[in-house]
Design a protein around this motif. Structure first.
Motif, PDB file in Angstrom:
ATOM      1  N   PHE A 152       0.830  -1.206   0.000  1.00 16.79           N
ATOM      2  CA  PHE A 152       0.000   0.000   0.000  1.00 16.79           C
ATOM      3  C   PHE A 152       0.870   1.265   0.000  1.00 16.79           C
ATOM      4  O   PHE A 152       1.913   1.330   0.640  1.00 16.79           O
ATOM      5  CB  PHE A 152      -0.895  -0.005   1.236  1.00 16.79           C
ATOM      6  N   GLU A 153       0.383   2.279  -0.716  1.00 17.00           N
ATOM      7  CA  GLU A 153       1.054   3.585  -0.755  1.00 17.00           C
ATOM      8  C   GLU A 153       0.025   4.673  -0.498  1.00 17.00           C
ATOM      9  O   GLU A 153      -1.046   4.683  -1.126  1.00 17.00           O
ATOM     10  CB  GLU A 153       1.703   3.779  -2.128  1.00 17.00           C
ATOM     11  N   ASP A 154       0.325   5.596   0.443  1.00 18.37           N
ATOM     12  CA  ASP A 154      -0.658   6.640   0.753  1.00 18.37           C
ATOM     13  C   ASP A 154      -0.582   7.780  -0.267  1.00 18.37           C
ATOM     14  O   ASP A 154       0.197   7.731  -1.227  1.00 18.37           O
ATOM     15  CB  ASP A 154      -0.491   7.151   2.193  1.00 18.37           C
ATOM     16  N   SER A 155      -1.383   8.807  -0.051  1.00 20.65           N
ATOM     17  CA  SER A 155      -1.486   9.901  -1.021  1.00 20.65           C
ATOM     18  C   SER A 155      -0.203  10.705  -1.165  1.00 20.65           C
ATOM     19  O   SER A 155      -0.028  11.429  -2.147  1.00 20.65           O
ATOM     20  CB  SER A 155      -2.623  10.846  -0.603  1.00 20.65           C
ATOM     21  N   TYR A 156       0.694  10.589  -0.194  1.00 19.94           N
ATOM     22  CA  TYR A 156       1.971  11.307  -0.256  1.00 19.94           C
ATOM     23  C   TYR A 156       3.104  10.399  -0.724  1.00 19.94           C
ATOM     24  O   TYR A 156       4.270  10.804  -0.716  1.00 19.94           O
ATOM     25  CB  TYR A 156       2.309  11.892   1.111  1.00 19.94           C
ATOM     26  N   GLY A 157       2.771   9.172  -1.114  1.00 16.43           N
ATOM     27  CA  GLY A 157       3.783   8.267  -1.642  1.00 16.43           C
ATOM     28  C   GLY A 157       4.504   7.434  -0.602  1.00 16.43           C
ATOM     29  O   GLY A 157       5.490   6.760  -0.908  1.00 16.43           O
ATOM     30  N   THR A 158       4.032   7.448   0.643  1.00 19.09           N
ATOM     31  CA  THR A 158       4.657   6.652   1.704  1.00 19.09           C
ATOM     32  C   THR A 158       4.066   5.249   1.702  1.00 19.09           C
ATOM     33  O   THR A 158       2.850   5.090   1.681  1.00 19.09           O
ATOM     34  CB  THR A 158       4.440   7.307   3.082  1.00 19.09           C
ATOM     35  N   THR A 159       4.918   4.248   1.755  1.00 12.97           N
ATOM     36  CA  THR A 159       4.458   2.863   1.648  1.00 12.97           C
ATOM     37  C   THR A 159       4.493   2.132   2.985  1.00 12.97           C
ATOM     38  O   THR A 159       5.191   2.529   3.915  1.00 12.97           O
ATOM     39  CB  THR A 159       5.331   2.080   0.655  1.00 12.97           C
ATOM     40  N   ILE A 160       3.747   1.041   3.036  1.00 10.83           N
ATOM     41  CA  ILE A 160       3.791   0.139   4.192  1.00 10.83           C
ATOM     42  C   ILE A 160       5.219  -0.351   4.418  1.00 10.83           C
ATOM     43  O   ILE A 160       5.719  -0.387   5.548  1.00 10.83           O
ATOM     44  CB  ILE A 160       2.842  -1.054   3.965  1.00 10.83           C
ATOM     45  N   GLU A 161       5.872  -0.715   3.341  1.00  7.14           N
ATOM     46  CA  GLU A 161       7.229  -1.246   3.432  1.00  7.14           C
ATOM     47  C   GLU A 161       8.185  -0.237   4.063  1.00  7.14           C
ATOM     48  O   GLU A 161       9.044  -0.598   4.875  1.00  7.14           O
ATOM     49  CB  GLU A 161       7.716  -1.623   2.040  1.00  7.14           C
ATOM     50  N   TYR A 162       8.014   1.040   3.730  1.00  4.60           N
ATOM     51  CA  TYR A 162       8.868   2.089   4.295  1.00  4.60           C
ATOM     52  C   TYR A 162       8.673   2.185   5.810  1.00  4.60           C
ATOM     53  O   TYR A 162       9.640   2.271   6.568  1.00  4.60           O
ATOM     54  CB  TYR A 162       8.523   3.428   3.640  1.00  4.60           C
TER      55      TYR A 162
END
Length: 219
Positions: free
Chosen positions: A187-197
């Motif tokens: 998953f990636e949020d609206s600001y481009g941050t991912t679960i993996e990060y």
């Protein structure tokens, strides 16, 4: 050097005494003859030995000293808060997420908070909300925590704190999808941050004090 300092201190003491006497009597004193000309007034003092022996580097001495939170639960939530809002209780982002931990209105309802405006003004409630939401996520993800902690997905060591941080970002359901797809559904949020990060950034914190609670409420 020491002689110059001693001379300066002696002169200062003399002037103070003369000023006291002048204010205590009607006699006028001419201070023009008491000059600091020729004295070395710019000097440095070596660090105290206790500071030298401190574990801080010498260039750290003048920096503010903060509590070392390390990998504790407090360290976990403060690190997450800094990433979310830089620790600002009263901020609202461009998508309407609120406060220090950037809660959405829907998530707040799940933990018993129905007035976002009051929530935004209440730091204590925000802290309670974070704990309650983390307890709830830990209950939802209890089986995944048991099955995946200690394993690696896409080169990232899975830890409980990483799972809980990712659930705060994306919701427990999205974290389940990520884990059960073995890292494919990222998953990636609206600001481009991912679960993996988040899994990687917040790994290894001690979240053992958080009890899994299906019905956790902030109020």
């Amino acid at each position: 050097m020491r002689k110059s300092i001693a001379s300066y201190l002696t002169l200062t003491l003399t002037i103070c005494i003369l000023l006291f006497v002048s204010f205590s009597s009607d006699e006028t004193i001419d201070l023009s003859k008491y000059s600091t000309a020729g004295l070395e007034l710019y000097y440095t003092v070596s660090q105290d030995q206790s500071i030298k022996d401190n574990t801080f580097a010498s260039n750290e001495v003048n920096k503010p000293i903060s509590p070392i939170l390390g990998k504790s639960f407090v360290g976990f939530k403060e690190a997450l808060a800094f990433k979310e809002s830089r620790g600002n209780y009263f901020v609202v982002n461009t998508l309407g997420y609120l406060g220090k931990y950037q809660f959405g209105a829907g998530t707040l309802k799940l933990i018993g908070i129905y007035n976002p405006s009051l929530f935004l003004k209440d730091p204590e409630l925000q802290e309670k909300a974070f704990v309650a939401n983390t307890q709830r996520n830990k209950w939802i993800l209890r089986r995944d925590i048991k099955n995946f902690v200690g394993k690696k997905l896409n080169g990232i060591l899975i830890t409980e704190s990483g799972i809980l941080a990712a659930a705060h970002l994306a919701g427990a359901g999205s974290v389940k999808n990520y884990l059960r797809s073995y890292g494919i559904d990222n998953f990636e949020d609206s600001y481009g941050t991912t679960i993996e990060y988040y899994m990687k950034k917040f790994s290894g914190y001690d979240t053992s004090s958080i009890t899994a609670n299906k019905k956790a409420k902030a109020i």
